[in-house]
Design an enzyme around this catalytic site. Structure first.
Site, PDB file in Angstrom:
ATOM      1  CD  GLU A 283      51.657  83.458 -18.634  1.00 22.69           C
ATOM      2  OE1 GLU A 283      52.341  84.237 -19.332  1.00 22.69           O
ATOM      3  OE2 GLU A 283      50.434  83.325 -18.772  1.00 22.69           O
ATOM      4  N   PRO A 284      56.853  82.067 -15.467  1.00 24.52           N
ATOM      5  CG  PRO A 284      57.899  81.043 -13.636  1.00 24.52           C
ATOM      6  CD  PRO A 284      56.539  81.274 -14.276  1.00 24.52           C
ATOM      7  NE  ARG A 286      65.219  86.658 -19.708  1.00 24.28           N
ATOM      8  CZ  ARG A 286      65.574  86.846 -20.989  1.00 24.28           C
ATOM      9  NH1 ARG A 286      66.771  86.507 -21.386  1.00 24.28           N
ATOM     10  NH2 ARG A 286      64.744  87.400 -21.851  1.00 24.28           N
ATOM     11  NE  ARG A 323      68.730  85.596 -24.692  1.00 18.68           N
ATOM     12  CZ  ARG A 323      69.312  86.495 -23.954  1.00 18.68           C
ATOM     13  NH1 ARG A 323      70.566  86.350 -23.580  1.00 18.68           N
ATOM     14  NH2 ARG A 323      68.653  87.555 -23.544  1.00 18.68           N
ATOM     15  CE1 TYR A 327      65.554  89.263 -28.897  1.00 26.61           C
ATOM     16  CE2 TYR A 327      66.881  87.438 -28.109  1.00 26.61           C
ATOM     17  CZ  TYR A 327      65.720  87.919 -28.673  1.00 26.61           C
ATOM     18  OH  TYR A 327      64.721  87.034 -28.992  1.00 26.61           O
ATOM     19  CB  CYS A 353      79.507  83.112 -44.463  1.00 29.53           C
ATOM     20  SG  CYS A 353      80.381  81.570 -44.566  1.00 29.53           S
TER      21      CYS A 353
HETATM   22  N1  LLP Z   1      54.539  84.654 -20.701  1.00 27.26           N
HETATM   23  C1  LLP Z   1      54.428  85.268 -21.887  1.00 27.26           C
HETATM   24  C2  LLP Z   1      53.083  85.562 -22.408  1.00 27.26           C
HETATM   25  C3  LLP Z   1      55.578  85.623 -22.618  1.00 27.26           C
HETATM   26  O1  LLP Z   1      55.450  86.247 -23.784  1.00 27.26           O
HETATM   27  C4  LLP Z   1      56.853  85.314 -22.093  1.00 27.26           C
HETATM   28  C5  LLP Z   1      58.079  85.651 -22.833  1.00 27.26           C
HETATM   29  C6  LLP Z   1      56.932  84.655 -20.847  1.00 27.26           C
HETATM   30  C7  LLP Z   1      55.754  84.356 -20.173  1.00 27.26           C
HETATM   31  C8  LLP Z   1      58.246  84.275 -20.202  1.00 27.26           C
HETATM   32  O2  LLP Z   1      59.015  85.393 -19.910  1.00 27.26           O
HETATM   33  P1  LLP Z   1      60.354  85.239 -19.050  1.00 27.26           P
HETATM   34  O3  LLP Z   1      59.964  84.856 -17.649  1.00 27.26           O
HETATM   35  O4  LLP Z   1      61.174  84.180 -19.683  1.00 27.26           O
HETATM   36  O5  LLP Z   1      60.998  86.564 -19.110  1.00 27.26           O
HETATM   37  N2  LLP Z   1      63.964  85.406 -26.798  1.00 27.26           N
HETATM   38  C9  LLP Z   1      64.087  86.512 -25.863  1.00 27.26           C
HETATM   39  C10 LLP Z   1      63.010  86.499 -24.789  1.00 27.26           C
HETATM   40  C11 LLP Z   1      61.594  86.543 -25.326  1.00 27.26           C
HETATM   41  C12 LLP Z   1      60.532  86.517 -24.264  1.00 27.26           C
HETATM   42  C13 LLP Z   1      59.167  86.507 -24.854  1.00 27.26           C
HETATM   43  N3  LLP Z   1      58.076  86.280 -23.931  1.00 27.26           N
HETATM   44  C14 LLP Z   1      65.488  86.484 -25.256  1.00 27.26           C
HETATM   45  O6  LLP Z   1      66.298  85.630 -25.622  1.00 27.26           O
HETATM   46  O7  LLP Z   1      65.822  87.335 -24.438  1.00 27.26           O
END
Ligand code: LLP
Length: 428
Positions: A283-284, A286, A323, A327, A353
């Site tokens: 489930e990628p 990012r 972001r 974060y 603001c």
């Molecule tokens: N699968 C599940 C169940 C997840 O909760 C997530 C991300 C992913 C896959 C994808 O993860 P990735 O490969 O993108 O790391 N808004 C935050 C990131 C939140 C990620 C939440 N879950 C940011 O801007 O850094």
């Protein structure tokens, strides 16, 4: 690797399209995505997994279910769908987007901690490949909804491996005190229960321990535990056909440690699983989308304070890219036409603001002037999807580039559009 480079004229371009041309046609702020970069990231990951013998169902390629939460633009999803990508979704809205992009139900995974009965019913009718169940009450809800529809819900149990990982506390999901998933012992109990439940068909287990993970060690620690769980379930006579290893692999945000490569990631999984016969899925989000997008913005003016601080005030704000405010995330900021002169130290801020609307403090950049275009790099994931209309700013538009063409794939609304979304109360 991405396809945002300086062109022969010394200006930043996305593939064959100068960013200035997009700014002139669409205005700023605007997100710009590169098809070639999306495609490259997807194929590099798929090829690495396949090279290590990590297969999907019936010996096909593993299911790479792009995490729609990272970038849910339908044109982006279509670009990936054409390569065979599936979708990892967490709401009915995301399932609808995946379907609209032509991703068939059997390549859609439905995750998330708080699915409603209505959403589960929608997912079952759409024929999603599996519902990743995160808790006991949710499992019972899935069973009830499935039985009321005269069907069985295909489920995987989401395990919380109790491993610490992720670039920031707000995006770490795999510790036992996070809200996600169940413990290993609960997973065994629930799996056995599900196998005897008329509304459920348990097919596998899943985990996701966090996001922006740059080292393999925490992932490996979690995966070793997942392999053990599959072994124990099978020893109890339960059938485990699938293993969903989540997403989470990080990307280089310029000043951060270089994350493990997809090849190293795939090698680690193959070694950890050591011939385990299951259909793999991932489930990628990012790692596919982050470096495939930029947020393009215009410098409104340079506000110099008597004590020496220089604020570069942009037309983009925290409502467009949250972001940094949320974060403390670092995004490289590149002038579209960098001046060849010594760096100047800026605080780069938006017009909203509150002081939180600060993209960065004390950043050394080439000298900037009013009217300059700048690009926030690595903004293709968790950028536009997290945007809002805060301060009644128009929702930021999105553009997709392919070679020397570009298309506006989410237009900038008009102020009339913005106001038309609301309704009057009869007593007003
Ligand atoms: N699968 C599940 C169940 C997840 O909760 C997530 C991300 C992913 C896959 C994808 O993860 P990735 O490969 O993108 O790391 N808004 C935050 C990131 C939140 C990620 C939440 N879950 C940011 O801007 O850094």
């Amino acid at each position: 690797m991405n396809h945002f480079d300086l062109g022969p004229d010394g200006e930043l371009a996305c593939e064959g399209v100068p960013l200035r041309r997009i700014a002139e046609a669409v205005g700023t702020p605007v997100y710009v995505y590169s098809s070639a970069t999306l495609e490259r990231h997807y194929t590099v990951l798929r090829d690495a997994l396949v090279a290590e013998g990590l297969r999907g169902e019936h010996g096909a390629d593993p299911l790479i279910a792009f995490a729609v939460k990272a970038n849910s633009n339908v044109a982006v999803l279509k670009t990936l769908a054409r390569l065979g990508a599936g979708a990892d979704t967490v709401s009915e809205g995301e399932i609808r987007r995946a379907l609209a992009a032509g991703i068939p139900g059997e390549r859609i995974v439905f995750s998330g901690v708080g699915k409603t009965a209505g959403e589960i019913a929608f997912a079952l009718k759409a024929g999603v490949s599996e519902i990743n169940v995160e808790s006991e009450p949710e499992m019972h809800l899935a069973s009830q909804v499935a039985q009321s529809l005269g069907t069985r819900a295909t489920i995987a149990i989401r395990v919380n491996p109790d491993v610490s990982a992720g670039g920031h506390a707000k995006i770490s999901t795999g510790k036992s005190d996070n809200k996600f998933g169940v413990s290993f012992s609960e997973a065994e109990r629930l799996y056995a229960q599900a196998a005897n439940n008329a509304g459920l068909r348990p097919v596998g287990v899943t985990c996701h321990i966090g996001s922006q993970i740059t080292e393999l060690a925490p992932l490996e620690a979690a995966f070793v535990k997942m392999r053990g769980l599959v072994g124990r379930l099978r020893a109890e006579g339960l059938s485990v056909e699938r293993l969903d290893l989540g997403g989470g692999l990080g990307v280089p945000y310029f000043n951060q440690p270089t994350p493990a490569s997809p090849a190293d990631y795939a090698r680690m999984i193959a070694k950890t699983m050591d011939g385990l016969d299951v259909a793999y899925s991932f489930e990628p989000g990012r790692m596919i989308a982050a470096n495939a997008g930029v947020l393009l913005s215009t410098v409104q003016h340079i506000h110099e304070r008597p004590e020496g601080r220089k604020f570069a005030v942009l037309d983009a704000a925290m409502n467009d890219l949250i972001r940094p405010a949320m974060y403390d995330a670092y995004h490289d900021i590149r002038p579209v036409k960098p001046r060849d002169a010594s760096a100047v130290t800026y605080d780069v801020v938006g017009p909203i603001c509150e002081t939180g609307d600060t993209f960065t403090r004390d950043r050394d950049l080439p000298p900037l002037q009013a009217g300059d275009l700048v690009a926030f790099m690595s903004a293709g994931a968790y950028g536009a999807v997290m945007s809002s209309e805060y301060n009644s700013r128009l929702l930021v538009p999105e553009v997709l580039v392919k070679g020397d063409q570009f298309a506006v794939v989410r237009p900038r609304p008009t102020y009339e559009d913005m106001l038309a979304k609301e309704a009057d109360a009869p007593w007003l």
